[in-house]
Design a protein around this motif. Structure first.
Motif, PDB file in Angstrom:
ATOM      1  N   THR A  78      44.286  24.261  -2.054  1.00 32.10           N
ATOM      2  CA  THR A  78      44.894  24.811  -1.756  1.00 32.10           C
ATOM      3  C   THR A  78      44.433  25.551  -0.230  1.00 32.10           C
ATOM      4  O   THR A  78      43.059  24.912   0.261  1.00 32.10           O
ATOM      5  N   GLY A  79      45.704  25.280   0.649  1.00 32.72           N
ATOM      6  CA  GLY A  79      45.510  25.826   2.376  1.00 32.72           C
ATOM      7  C   GLY A  79      45.512  24.360   2.616  1.00 32.72           C
ATOM      8  O   GLY A  79      46.624  24.424   2.722  1.00 32.72           O
ATOM      9  N   HIS A  80      44.684  24.073   3.292  1.00 34.56           N
ATOM     10  CA  HIS A  80      45.254  23.067   4.749  1.00 34.56           C
ATOM     11  C   HIS A  80      44.123  22.481   5.030  1.00 34.56           C
ATOM     12  O   HIS A  80      42.971  22.382   5.003  1.00 34.56           O
ATOM     13  N   VAL A  81      44.464  21.088   5.378  1.00 34.62           N
ATOM     14  CA  VAL A  81      43.364  19.896   6.155  1.00 34.62           C
ATOM     15  C   VAL A  81      44.125  19.832   7.437  1.00 34.62           C
ATOM     16  O   VAL A  81      44.939  19.732   8.008  1.00 34.62           O
ATOM     17  N   LYS A  82      42.615  19.489   8.523  1.00 40.33           N
ATOM     18  CA  LYS A  82      43.051  19.834   9.768  1.00 40.33           C
ATOM     19  C   LYS A  82      42.142  18.764  10.512  1.00 40.33           C
ATOM     20  O   LYS A  82      40.935  18.527  10.305  1.00 40.33           O
ATOM     21  N   VAL A  83      42.675  17.784  11.182  1.00 41.50           N
ATOM     22  CA  VAL A  83      41.949  16.900  11.921  1.00 41.50           C
ATOM     23  C   VAL A  83      41.783  16.951  13.391  1.00 41.50           C
ATOM     24  O   VAL A  83      42.822  17.358  14.110  1.00 41.50           O
ATOM     25  N   SER A  84      40.421  16.988  13.843  1.00 43.68           N
ATOM     26  CA  SER A  84      41.198  17.954  15.341  1.00 43.68           C
ATOM     27  C   SER A  84      39.435  16.651  16.713  1.00 43.68           C
ATOM     28  O   SER A  84      39.541  15.921  16.011  1.00 43.68           O
ATOM     29  N   VAL A  85      40.341  15.753  16.980  1.00 45.70           N
ATOM     30  CA  VAL A  85      39.884  14.930  18.518  1.00 45.70           C
ATOM     31  C   VAL A  85      39.828  15.323  19.798  1.00 45.70           C
ATOM     32  O   VAL A  85      40.352  16.246  20.363  1.00 45.70           O
ATOM     33  N   ALA A  86      38.490  14.876  20.312  1.00 49.10           N
ATOM     34  CA  ALA A  86      38.164  15.246  21.929  1.00 49.10           C
ATOM     35  C   ALA A  86      37.756  14.442  22.061  1.00 49.10           C
ATOM     36  O   ALA A  86      36.287  12.864  21.026  1.00 49.10           O
ATOM     37  N   VAL A  87      36.903  13.767  23.057  1.00 45.11           N
ATOM     38  CA  VAL A  87      36.388  13.466  24.223  1.00 45.11           C
ATOM     39  C   VAL A  87      35.346  13.316  25.161  1.00 45.11           C
ATOM     40  O   VAL A  87      36.365  14.259  25.685  1.00 45.11           O
ATOM     41  N   SER A  88      34.369  13.495  25.454  1.00 44.03           N
ATOM     42  CA  SER A  88      33.329  13.820  26.112  1.00 44.03           C
ATOM     43  C   SER A  88      32.993  12.237  27.112  1.00 44.03           C
ATOM     44  O   SER A  88      32.571  11.586  26.353  1.00 44.03           O
ATOM     45  N   GLU A  89      31.625  12.739  28.052  1.00 44.08           N
ATOM     46  CA  GLU A  89      31.209  11.858  29.202  1.00 44.08           C
ATOM     47  C   GLU A  89      30.229  11.074  28.177  1.00 44.08           C
ATOM     48  O   GLU A  89      30.230  12.795  27.747  1.00 44.08           O
ATOM     49  N   ALA A  90      29.932  10.609  28.392  1.00 38.87           N
ATOM     50  CA  ALA A  90      28.395   9.599  27.917  1.00 38.87           C
ATOM     51  C   ALA A  90      27.913   8.605  28.998  1.00 38.87           C
ATOM     52  O   ALA A  90      28.594   8.118  29.903  1.00 38.87           O
ATOM     53  N   GLU A  91      26.781   8.763  28.959  1.00 39.82           N
ATOM     54  CA  GLU A  91      26.061   7.669  30.069  1.00 39.82           C
ATOM     55  C   GLU A  91      25.939   6.156  28.780  1.00 39.82           C
ATOM     56  O   GLU A  91      25.826   5.652  28.047  1.00 39.82           O
ATOM     57  N   CYS A  92      26.480   4.906  29.853  1.00 40.25           N
ATOM     58  CA  CYS A  92      25.821   3.852  29.453  1.00 40.25           C
ATOM     59  C   CYS A  92      24.462   3.546  29.575  1.00 40.25           C
ATOM     60  O   CYS A  92      23.920   4.024  30.497  1.00 40.25           O
ATOM     61  N   ALA A  93      24.709   2.749  28.010  1.00 38.27           N
ATOM     62  CA  ALA A  93      22.884   2.298  27.653  1.00 38.27           C
ATOM     63  C   ALA A  93      22.738   0.677  28.460  1.00 38.27           C
ATOM     64  O   ALA A  93      24.020   0.351  28.805  1.00 38.27           O
ATOM     65  N   SER A  94      21.895   0.684  28.316  1.00 40.70           N
ATOM     66  CA  SER A  94      21.468  -0.752  29.067  1.00 40.70           C
ATOM     67  C   SER A  94      22.024  -2.084  27.137  1.00 40.70           C
ATOM     68  O   SER A  94      21.905  -1.401  26.656  1.00 40.70           O
ATOM     69  N   GLU A  95      22.245  -3.104  28.223  1.00 40.29           N
ATOM     70  CA  GLU A  95      22.068  -4.112  26.946  1.00 40.29           C
ATOM     71  C   GLU A  95      21.085  -4.772  25.718  1.00 40.29           C
ATOM     72  O   GLU A  95      20.263  -3.539  26.023  1.00 40.29           O
TER      73      GLU A  95
END
Length: 360
Positions: A78-95
């Motif tokens: 009973t009730g619900h299922v909820k999907v939430s989406v967000a994007v945050s910044e991040a530093e790129c790493a070395s190869e």
């Protein structure tokens, strides 16, 4: 097969550009029948700051989310299922940084590097590609998981030993595979749960951010909307979508509350999103003639379905894109206007008897 290939290190990621909004809406549409069979609300929310385009392995991201949403529906009655989406910044790493291992709660996503071995992309990489973290949360109102069982959720072939879970017995590999795929994308999956209340699974992975362009965010500016649905979760979610587009949105979970909102001394609503509810006919009768109706879900009386103010009908689970398309498509008619002036034609003299009167 995926479990064996992951163990042998033979899975390679195929990166491509994709729309995070389309990604979520496609999963919601795919899982709609399963949720409807159990009469569950399947909801989603996308942070308005999420960029239009990301770069990552869409196929593997879909695989992870299908597993998480499928589990949420399976273990929720009973009730619900909820999907939430967000994007945050991040530093790129070395190869040449190796993929992540399952992380402890004390480890920050910003400490997990981005680069990994990947198959050649199928689309050109934008020159302004930046780095970010995609976070997708799946929350349900299901049976929940005890602290003791949470420690084993991602173990291969493990299942909680309860009567309910045994009714849905499977191979016990879905979460293990999903976590390993998240690790391959330099992320992880974590869970918070309380028995009898529900569970929240959060997957966070590194992605490329094509640009900083966001959704417009003002396409419904100046519009007043009312959402009427018996589910508070549905009302809150959909009114949030409308506010993200700069509309003034109210929500009501029953007919009486809707009547109170409609009776206020305020400008009329431009549109009402109406699910089947108690006193639905009373609500309809209180609407102004310029207010447009968007019917949501099924179960509406025939008289309401044929009301001339009905602009369209949308099925559940409701998706943001079709709803906004519908509202934008009728935007001109959503704006209240003054009734047109009554035009009376000048009277003409009566024709003389025995003569035919012709209009020139």
């Amino acid at each position: 097969l995926d479990f064996t290939r992951l163990g042998a290190g033979r899975i390679r990621l195929v990166e491509d550009m994709f729309s995070p909004l389309t990604y979520i809406e496609d999963i919601v549409e795919l899982m709609a029948d399963a949720a409807d069979t159990k009469r569950l609300e399947l909801l989603y929310a996308v942070d308005p700051r999420v960029p239009r385009m990301l770069r990552g392995d869409l196929g593997r991201l879909r695989q992870i989310l299908i597993n998480l949403v499928g589990n949420a529906i399976k273990f929720t009655d009973t009730g619900h299922v909820k999907v939430s989406v967000a994007v945050s910044e991040a530093e790129c790493a070395s190869e040449n940084t190796p993929p992540a291992t399952p992380m402890d709660e004390s480890v920050s996503m910003d400490q997990i590097p981005l680069t990994y071995e990947a198959a050649p992309p199928r689309a050109p990489t934008p020159p302004n590609l930046q780095c970010g973290v995609l976070r997708v949360t799946v929350a349900d109102t299901g049976i929940g998981v005890s602290k003791a069982d949470q420690a084993h959720l991602f173990d291969p072939f493990w299942q909680a030993d309860s009567t309910f879970t045994r009714r849905h017995e499977g191979a016990g590999l879905g979460l293990q595979i999903s976590q390993q795929l998240a690790n391959l994308m330099h992320g992880d999956i974590v869970v918070e749960s309380q028995p009898g209340v529900g569970s929240t699974f959060t997957v966070a992975v590194r992605v490329g951010v094509a640009d900083a362009e966001r959704r417009p965010g003002n396409r419904l500016a100046g519009q007043r909307m009312l959402v009427v649905d018996s589910s508070n979760s549905f009302c809150d979610t959909v009114s949030g979508w409308l506010r993200d587009e700069s509309a003034a949105a109210d929500c009501s979970s029953d007919g009486d509350q809707a009547r109170q909102l409609l009776a206020r001394d305020a400008p009329p609503y431009n549109a009402v999103l109406l699910s089947a509810c108690d006193k639905e006919n009373v609500v309809i009768n209180m609407l102004g003639r310029t207010t447009r109706l968007v019917l949501v879900g099924s179960g509406h009386p025939d008289a309401i379905q044929h009301d001339p103010r009905v602009q369209c009908s949308l099925s559940k689970p409701l998706r943001m894109t079709p709803l906004l398309d519908a509202l934008l498509g009728i935007e001109a008619s959503l704006t209240p206007t003054e009734p047109p002036p009554v035009v009376t034609e000048p009277t003409e003299p009566k024709p003389a008897a025995g003569k035919r009167h012709e209009r020139q």
